[in-house]
Design a protein around this motif. Sequence first.
Motif, PDB file in Angstrom:
ATOM      1  N   HIS A 256      24.155  -1.634  55.738  1.00 47.69           N
ATOM      2  CA  HIS A 256      25.306  -0.881  56.531  1.00 47.69           C
ATOM      3  C   HIS A 256      24.657   0.386  57.339  1.00 47.69           C
ATOM      4  CE1 HIS A 256      28.542  -2.872  54.271  1.00 47.69           C
ATOM      5  NE2 HIS A 256      27.669  -2.983  53.317  1.00 47.69           N
ATOM      6  N   LEU A 257      25.229   0.614  58.451  1.00 51.94           N
ATOM      7  CA  LEU A 257      24.858   1.845  59.340  1.00 51.94           C
ATOM      8  C   LEU A 257      25.739   3.153  58.804  1.00 51.94           C
ATOM      9  CD1 LEU A 257      24.496   0.264  62.843  1.00 51.94           C
ATOM     10  CD2 LEU A 257      22.784   0.999  61.265  1.00 51.94           C
ATOM     11  N   ARG A 348      22.854   8.547  66.032  1.00 49.65           N
ATOM     12  CA  ARG A 348      21.925   7.816  65.282  1.00 49.65           C
ATOM     13  C   ARG A 348      22.232   6.796  64.623  1.00 49.65           C
ATOM     14  NH1 ARG A 348      20.274  13.134  63.780  1.00 49.65           N
ATOM     15  NH2 ARG A 348      19.263  14.350  65.314  1.00 49.65           N
ATOM     16  N   PRO A 349      21.896   5.447  64.604  1.00 46.68           N
ATOM     17  CA  PRO A 349      22.083   4.321  63.731  1.00 46.68           C
ATOM     18  C   PRO A 349      21.385   4.375  62.352  1.00 46.68           C
ATOM     19  CG  PRO A 349      21.088   3.355  65.403  1.00 46.68           C
ATOM     20  CD  PRO A 349      21.089   4.858  65.755  1.00 46.68           C
ATOM     21  N   LEU A 350      21.669   5.140  61.411  1.00 46.92           N
ATOM     22  CA  LEU A 350      20.833   5.260  60.295  1.00 46.92           C
ATOM     23  C   LEU A 350      21.311   4.202  59.250  1.00 46.92           C
ATOM     24  CD1 LEU A 350      20.631   9.108  59.967  1.00 46.92           C
ATOM     25  CD2 LEU A 350      19.046   7.477  61.174  1.00 46.92           C
ATOM     26  N   LEU A 351      20.144   3.670  58.665  1.00 49.72           N
ATOM     27  CA  LEU A 351      20.288   2.770  57.467  1.00 49.72           C
ATOM     28  C   LEU A 351      20.875   3.392  56.513  1.00 49.72           C
ATOM     29  CD1 LEU A 351      19.764  -0.397  56.423  1.00 49.72           C
ATOM     30  CD2 LEU A 351      17.538   0.491  55.656  1.00 49.72           C
ATOM     31  N   ASP A 352      22.092   3.133  55.796  1.00 47.90           N
ATOM     32  CA  ASP A 352      22.838   3.844  54.946  1.00 47.90           C
ATOM     33  C   ASP A 352      22.416   3.687  53.581  1.00 47.90           C
ATOM     34  OD1 ASP A 352      24.702   5.300  53.268  1.00 47.90           O
ATOM     35  OD2 ASP A 352      26.339   4.194  54.240  1.00 47.90           O
ATOM     36  N   ARG A 363      15.182   7.556  57.734  1.00 56.11           N
ATOM     37  CA  ARG A 363      14.766   7.121  59.225  1.00 56.11           C
ATOM     38  C   ARG A 363      14.163   5.870  59.266  1.00 56.11           C
ATOM     39  NH1 ARG A 363      18.344  11.343  58.628  1.00 56.11           N
ATOM     40  NH2 ARG A 363      18.367  12.619  60.587  1.00 56.11           N
ATOM     41  N   ASP A 364      13.926   5.180  57.871  1.00 52.87           N
ATOM     42  CA  ASP A 364      13.535   3.875  58.152  1.00 52.87           C
ATOM     43  C   ASP A 364      14.291   2.857  58.604  1.00 52.87           C
ATOM     44  OD1 ASP A 364      11.405   2.255  57.396  1.00 52.87           O
ATOM     45  OD2 ASP A 364      11.096   2.590  55.512  1.00 52.87           O
ATOM     46  N   TYR A 365      13.681   1.908  58.544  1.00 51.01           N
ATOM     47  CA  TYR A 365      14.407   0.624  59.352  1.00 51.01           C
ATOM     48  C   TYR A 365      14.563  -0.606  58.412  1.00 51.01           C
ATOM     49  CZ  TYR A 365       9.866  -1.000  60.641  1.00 51.01           C
ATOM     50  OH  TYR A 365       8.317  -1.402  60.562  1.00 51.01           O
ATOM     51  N   GLY A 381      18.736   0.852  61.747  1.00 48.67           N
ATOM     52  CA  GLY A 381      17.930   1.810  61.605  1.00 48.67           C
ATOM     53  C   GLY A 381      16.679   1.912  62.552  1.00 48.67           C
ATOM     54  N   GLY A 382      15.742   2.818  62.198  1.00 44.15           N
ATOM     55  CA  GLY A 382      14.703   3.046  63.148  1.00 44.15           C
ATOM     56  C   GLY A 382      14.538   4.312  63.796  1.00 44.15           C
ATOM     57  N   LYS A 383      13.261   4.697  64.486  1.00 42.73           N
ATOM     58  CA  LYS A 383      12.863   5.722  64.842  1.00 42.73           C
ATOM     59  C   LYS A 383      12.151   5.544  66.156  1.00 42.73           C
ATOM     60  CE  LYS A 383      10.436   8.931  63.045  1.00 42.73           C
ATOM     61  NZ  LYS A 383       9.554   9.727  62.091  1.00 42.73           N
ATOM     62  N   LEU A 384      11.863   6.330  66.957  1.00 39.75           N
ATOM     63  CA  LEU A 384      11.091   6.252  68.295  1.00 39.75           C
ATOM     64  C   LEU A 384       9.595   5.749  67.999  1.00 39.75           C
ATOM     65  CD1 LEU A 384      11.958   9.098  70.787  1.00 39.75           C
ATOM     66  CD2 LEU A 384      12.221   6.604  71.098  1.00 39.75           C
TER      67      LEU A 384
END
Length: 537
Positions: A256-257, A348-352, A363-365, A381-384
């Motif tokens: 989930h996001l 930010r679409p963060l992994l809940d 902030r992991d994916y 999720g994910g980050k630059l």
Amino acid sequence: MSVSASSPLPEADHHCDVLVVGGGINGVGIARDLAGRGWRVLLCEQDDLGSHTSSASTKLIHGGLRYLEHGEFGLVRKALMERERLLRSAPHIMRPLSFVLPHDPRTRAAWMIRLGLWFYDHLAPRDFLSGSAAVDLSQSPLGQPLHRQWRQGFVYTDGWVDDARLVLLCALDASEQGAQILPRTRCEDLQAYGGGWRATLVRRDALTDLSTRTLTVQARAVVNAAGPWAEQLLRRGMGVPAVAPAGRRGQGGAAHLRLVKGSHIVVPRLFEHDHAYLLQGEDRRIVFAIPYERDFTLVGTTDVDHPGDPGDVSVSDDEVRYLCAAVGRYLRRPITPEDVVWRFAGVRPLLDDAQGAAAAVTRDYRLEAQALPAPWLTVWGGKLTTFRVLAEQAADRIGTLLGDPRSHWTTEAFLPGGLLQSGSDTALIPASPVAQMTAFQARLRQRHPWMDLGLMRRWSRAYGSRVTLMLDGVHSRADLGAEVAPDLYEAELFYLRRYEWAQTADDVLWRRSKLGLRYSPAQRQAVADWLAAQAKG
């Protein structure tokens, strides 16, 4: 959509191996990797490339020092492993950046910070980035902008990146590898059909926002890299139901996001040196103050849950006051909301992971892939900093789903414009990307002495070695065409339209460059008028 079509459908307008939905950093990174492996790729993005989350970051290539406090050693190590690799791949849009961390004994003990910095220095190898050190702020120029109470601190080094241009360079690389890139093209419908997917895409005119054409695409697999819209696309568009997770959400069951808004402000330059500050608030959150576009300081970020439409996001007045107060706690020069020259926010679409505070959410994916009802993969999720390794893993998964795994190739690859030497220069490549950039600018200045220093610096930083495409046949400033706005010539605008999908003034002034910070409303309108005239043709 939810079920396979039972009767034949008309022939599709396009056929590809993989349809990528989403033109943020993860989407373009995956499209680039897949195309470089020889897959036929089509990417669609509902708006301009990188126009949402990926251009609204704090613009850092970093391991995430503060994530150590949450025990995310794996994420930090993975990001640190990528840090120097990315800096080498595009030294024109990335550079090392040192951070000053004033020590506040009321929030974190000095030994805790020293231990965290030791881990940060040693979790991954470093070839050219310096390690951390203690600094006496009462004696150092780095302490001069601070209130006198901040006497001791620490310095460490990460990296800075032009986030919007990073997205564009990945899209450009994907295109040059054979991918078809369609910005302002919304995926309206997906149907599992014939062992693959049938997608309906609707293109929009950038100036009128009206639909102009409907396309159908037949793809063997779909990558859902829609960022804040990923869960909506998966559940509603692709018909994949949410399953009650086992244990913590995002771990044992369906992902989930959690949508978290991060806001930033830009103010006139607050200090003269080239270091940034990492400032710890009394609420234990951190705020960065970063040198920005030579004459400004970027301040951010906030972490606020965003339950609404991901496309409808703005910086609240409360957030502006919070950021001003966070900076004022440390810097002698106070800032007020009236000092803000630009504000921007992204979702930010963060992994809940079921953490309470938004700032503590991982902030992991996570990559979720299935073969039914047809091959698909969703990015959560994910980050630059981790986009390249995420894309590599996603391409591996897609290859497995399609029964044809193919080799990695991006580990040592340069992004467009990032290889700053050519021919006989390659034997003399300096080890440091900073030295490479300095040498490249010196050669550019020597070959084009008519260019003023400001234009040379901006073009070399934005386009790297691809600046030669704009300078081919140019022998003087007059050859650049009309100066549509200060320091913005027709030659650059033609380049942005032809190679970088720029269609509107916002595309040019706020994403492909930050010239909008320096222009008056009339000057911005002049750019809009020029682009509108070109579109009409």
